[in-house]
Write a protein that holds these residues in place. Structure first.
Motif, PDB file in Angstrom:
ATOM      1  N   UNK A  47       0.828  -1.200   0.000  1.00 52.84           N
ATOM      2  CA  UNK A  47       0.000   0.000   0.000  1.00 52.84           C
ATOM      3  C   UNK A  47       0.865   1.255   0.000  1.00 52.84           C
ATOM      4  N   UNK A  48       0.368   2.319  -0.615  1.00 53.06           N
ATOM      5  CA  UNK A  48       1.124   3.568  -0.701  1.00 53.06           C
ATOM      6  C   UNK A  48       1.408   4.142   0.689  1.00 53.06           C
ATOM      7  N   UNK A  49       0.526   3.845   1.636  1.00 49.90           N
ATOM      8  CA  UNK A  49       0.709   4.374   2.981  1.00 49.90           C
ATOM      9  C   UNK A  49       1.980   3.839   3.645  1.00 49.90           C
ATOM     10  N   UNK A  50       2.460   2.727   3.159  1.00 45.77           N
ATOM     11  CA  UNK A  50       3.648   2.123   3.759  1.00 45.77           C
ATOM     12  C   UNK A  50       4.916   2.768   3.230  1.00 45.77           C
ATOM     13  N   UNK A  51       4.832   3.428   2.067  1.00 44.38           N
ATOM     14  CA  UNK A  51       6.018   4.029   1.475  1.00 44.38           C
ATOM     15  C   UNK A  51       6.535   5.149   2.381  1.00 44.38           C
ATOM     16  N   UNK A  52       7.859   5.261   2.449  1.00 43.94           N
ATOM     17  CA  UNK A  52       8.476   6.244   3.330  1.00 43.94           C
ATOM     18  C   UNK A  52       9.410   7.132   2.519  1.00 43.94           C
ATOM     19  N   UNK A  53       9.062   8.389   2.373  1.00 44.83           N
ATOM     20  CA  UNK A  53       9.943   9.312   1.651  1.00 44.83           C
ATOM     21  C   UNK A  53      10.720  10.175   2.628  1.00 44.83           C
ATOM     22  N   UNK A  54      10.087  10.581   3.721  1.00 46.26           N
ATOM     23  CA  UNK A  54      10.806  11.300   4.764  1.00 46.26           C
ATOM     24  C   UNK A  54      10.184  10.942   6.102  1.00 46.26           C
ATOM     25  N   UNK A  55      11.028  10.653   7.063  1.00 46.54           N
ATOM     26  CA  UNK A  55      10.549  10.172   8.354  1.00 46.54           C
ATOM     27  C   UNK A  55      10.170  11.334   9.253  1.00 46.54           C
TER      28      UNK A  55
ATOM     29  N   UNK B 105       1.123  -4.067   9.742  1.00 50.23           N
ATOM     30  CA  UNK B 105       1.130  -5.507   9.993  1.00 50.23           C
ATOM     31  C   UNK B 105       0.781  -6.277   8.730  1.00 50.23           C
ATOM     32  N   UNK B 106      -0.223  -5.791   7.985  1.00 48.44           N
ATOM     33  CA  UNK B 106      -0.627  -6.470   6.747  1.00 48.44           C
ATOM     34  C   UNK B 106       0.507  -6.460   5.726  1.00 48.44           C
ATOM     35  N   UNK B 107       1.183  -5.294   5.594  1.00 46.20           N
ATOM     36  CA  UNK B 107       2.293  -5.201   4.642  1.00 46.20           C
ATOM     37  C   UNK B 107       3.442  -6.098   5.049  1.00 46.20           C
ATOM     38  N   UNK B 108       3.703  -6.166   6.366  1.00 47.57           N
ATOM     39  CA  UNK B 108       4.820  -6.973   6.858  1.00 47.57           C
ATOM     40  C   UNK B 108       4.575  -8.463   6.687  1.00 47.57           C
ATOM     41  N   UNK B 109       3.316  -8.869   6.692  1.00 47.89           N
ATOM     42  CA  UNK B 109       2.992 -10.291   6.541  1.00 47.89           C
ATOM     43  C   UNK B 109       2.821 -10.683   5.079  1.00 47.89           C
TER      44      UNK B 109
ATOM     45  N   UNK C 100       9.429   0.525   5.564  1.00 54.04           N
ATOM     46  CA  UNK C 100       8.528   0.296   6.702  1.00 54.04           C
ATOM     47  C   UNK C 100       8.081  -1.154   6.800  1.00 54.04           C
ATOM     48  N   UNK C 101       7.805  -1.750   5.637  1.00 55.22           N
ATOM     49  CA  UNK C 101       7.339  -3.139   5.641  1.00 55.22           C
ATOM     50  C   UNK C 101       8.444  -4.081   6.128  1.00 55.22           C
ATOM     51  N   UNK C 102       9.697  -3.818   5.721  1.00 58.64           N
ATOM     52  CA  UNK C 102      10.827  -4.649   6.164  1.00 58.64           C
ATOM     53  C   UNK C 102      11.009  -4.548   7.674  1.00 58.64           C
ATOM     54  N   UNK C 103      11.000  -3.320   8.195  1.00 57.07           N
ATOM     55  CA  UNK C 103      11.183  -3.116   9.634  1.00 57.07           C
ATOM     56  C   UNK C 103      10.046  -3.760  10.414  1.00 57.07           C
ATOM     57  N   UNK C 104       8.821  -3.595   9.905  1.00 51.84           N
ATOM     58  CA  UNK C 104       7.665  -4.176  10.593  1.00 51.84           C
ATOM     59  C   UNK C 104       7.753  -5.695  10.623  1.00 51.84           C
ATOM     60  N   UNK C 105       8.199  -6.289   9.514  1.00 53.36           N
ATOM     61  CA  UNK C 105       8.361  -7.748   9.484  1.00 53.36           C
ATOM     62  C   UNK C 105       9.381  -8.199  10.523  1.00 53.36           C
ATOM     63  N   UNK C 106      10.482  -7.477  10.620  1.00 54.29           N
ATOM     64  CA  UNK C 106      11.499  -7.830  11.612  1.00 54.29           C
ATOM     65  C   UNK C 106      10.965  -7.683  13.032  1.00 54.29           C
TER      66      UNK C 106
END
Length: 571
Positions: free
Chosen positions: A159-167, A179-183, A237-243
């Motif tokens: 999802x676009x919401x997971x994309x991170x351009x600036x924190x 959670x959904x993106x990480x799974x 974000x998805x990688x970090x969430x999965x970890x």
């Protein structure tokens, strides 16, 4: 001397009438002024097509051109040549048949560099030609399959919401979306690939680091960090969430550090991972420490200690009571040495207890207590409780404060063997460190039986190490720590690098200085004698071999290099 590819190409293009003299001089001047390569400017200004440039170089050098975009490089071949080496030499491995490797180069005129490559790769080299920009793109593609393949794979699934351009440290996070993106299956596979690749390469740590425009995954191998992967920023974000999910951490909490652990099976071995997250301005940095229990199954004999140090260490761990300290900086292998010692003396007839923060390796037959400061279980409190559990031998992960030091010393004086670590530069300095913590000098002299200091040095790769053609002056070597008797028939080796190692090094070994506490040193401690005098007594009267000397002996044996010894020891 390296041949300047820009000047060489400009002369070729002039010779073939593909560019006018005036335009050529203009581009060369602009290249020097703007610090942009000549070839890049030609392409940028649409003066010549890449095909024309490549054709001219290929004809002049008699090296066939190749279209890197259409090449599928064998994964095993990529694994045999580290990415750092491919980048530094500006080459891309294409294929290998027998002892001949085909590599793509952008500068076929640099004969010295090509001859050096033959030594580094330890095989015959066949050249094909490609532009430098294409080679760099190829390196990125074949060494970092996560970037393009994962980008394409996840374009429609993340999802676009997971994309991170600036924190933004204060932004709200939708935990359900994360959670959904990480799974998501591709993310799970990608994180598994990160871990699997690290284990394959023998990494001790995995670093996931966010920056403004990219994400970098680095592995620590033999104590040095190496870049491994650069996944797309949109997946961060998805990688970090999965970890975090693997580690049972709070995926919605990104404002404070978190710690956790998980366990996997790899090639029949149980591997533990200790995970730490830390907020940075561009996202959470994650570091995974790889804890492979197989590393503590080795005996003390293979750690690399000198016979004097090994004998003194073995004598101490087999003593009925007293305190043994292993000192050194973080990452010097202190815990592994203690675990190896415990494995050696472990007996079903005795009660072994440890207090650690955290428990790094699980030992069968040993009662291990993890410190939990949040719940009030400190080293001192745990140690007091352990002493009421009728222990014979106690391992304290680290002596950090005066209270813990005091309890440990008293335990050593009341019939227990205490093994612990301390942060000091050398063995004798542990005495002043304990006294500075508030332990009475008389108690230190009565309880401590051995002080040791340890370092980890990188081993020279036995496949590609080369002797120095000319040794440094003898007076310089003596200044470093060599002795005149060392020079007879001495050969010193240097790292060169090959596909089987990391920049000329492969694996690490420990060396240890061990100071046995005799009656004379006990008197010196009580009198308040300086650490330097105690050190001198240890060397002259007790036969202690200092860390620097341990390192030099291993240089003479061809096991490591002078540079490595100087890097990790003090004179």
């Amino acid at each position: 001397m390296a041949i300047n590819i820009d000047k060489k190409v400009s002369s070729i293009l002039l010779k073939r009438g593909l560019i006018t003299s005036d335009k050529n001089n203009e581009i060369l001047k602009q290249s020097e002024k703007d610090k942009i390569s000549y070839l890049e400017l030609l392409s940028k200004n649409n003066l010549l097509s890449p095909t024309d440039i490549l054709g001219a170089i290929a004809t002049e050098s008699n090296v066939p051109p190749i279209d890197i975009d259409k090449i599928q490089v064998d994964h095993a071949l990529v694994q045999s040549l580290p990415q750092e080496k491919a980048k530094s030499y500006g080459i891309l491995p294409i294929a290998k048949i027998g002892n001949a490797m085909t590599i793509a180069v952008s500068n076929p005129f640099d004969i010295l560099k090509i001859d050096e490559l033959k030594l580094v790769l330890n095989c015959e080299v066949r050249l094909v030609l490609a532009l430098e920009t294409k080679i760099q793109e190829g390196i990125q593609r074949v060494y970092n399959p996560g970037e393009k393949e994962m980008d394409d794979l996840l374009e429609k699934t993340v999802a676009e919401d997971v994309e991170l351009t600036k924190y933004d440290i204060d932004e709200d996070v939708n935990a359900t979306e994360l959670s959904a993106a990480a799974e998501d299956a591709p993310i799970v596979k990608f994180v598994n690939m990160i871990i699997y690749k690290a284990l394959q390469e023998g990494a001790s740590d995995i670093h996931v680091e966010p920056f403004e425009k990219k994400v970098v995954i680095r592995y620590r191998k033999d104590g040095v960090l190496h870049e491994a992967l650069t996944p797309p920023k949109k997946l961060f974000n998805a990688i970090i969430s999965r970890m975090k999910i693997m580690t049972s951490l709070d995926i919605a909490e990104r404002r404070i550090p978190q710690d956790g652990k998980f366990q996997i099976k790899f090639e029949g071995r149980q591997i533990d991972f200790r995970v730490s997250t830390l907020p940075t301005i561009f996202g959470e940095k994650v570091v995974m420490r790889v804890l492979d229990s197989s590393s503590i199954t080795m005996g003390l004999d293979v750690l690399g200690f000198e016979p004097q140090a090994l004998g003194a260490f073995r004598k101490a761990i087999n003593a009925p009571y007293g305190m043994l300290l292993v000192t050194g900086p973080t990452g010097s292998g202190k815990s592994t040495t203690l675990y190896s010692a415990v494995k050696e003396i472990l007996s079903p007839e005795e009660n072994f207890m440890t207090v650690e923060d955290p428990v790094e390796y699980q030992l069968e037959g040993v009662g291990q207590i993890p410190v939990n400061a949040k719940r009030g279980l400190t080293f001192a409190l745990a140690l007091r409780a352990i002493l009421r559990q009728d222990p014979n031998k106690v391992v304290i992960g680290e002596i950090r404060d005066g209270e813990t030091a005091g309890i440990a010393v008293k335990a050593a004086m009341t019939g227990h063997l205490v093994l612990s670590t301390l942060h000091t530069n050398d063995a004798p300095s542990s005495i002043s460190r304990l006294i500075d913590m508030g332990v009475d000098p008389f108690l230190v002299s009565s309880s401590v039986i051995l002080l040791s200091a340890q370092r980890l040095a990188r081993k020279l790769c036995q496949a590609c190490k080369r002797p120095y053609d000319k040794l440094p002056p003898e007076e310089k070597l003596i200044e470093i720590g060599f002795r005149p008797e060392d020079f007879k028939n001495m050969v010193i080796y240097r790292p060169t690098g090959c596909p089987m190692c990391n920049e000329g090094y492969k694996g690490r070994f420990a060396f240890l200085e061990a100071l046995e506490i005799d009656d004379e040193i006990r008197k010196m401690i009580i009198k308040g004698t300086s650490v330097l005098d105690i050190r001198e007594h240890g060397i002259k009267q007790m036969g202690m071999i200092p860390l620097r000397r341990c390192g030099i002996l291993n240089v003479i044996r061809g096991k490591t290099t002078i540079e490595e010894v100087l890097r990790i020891t003090e004179a």
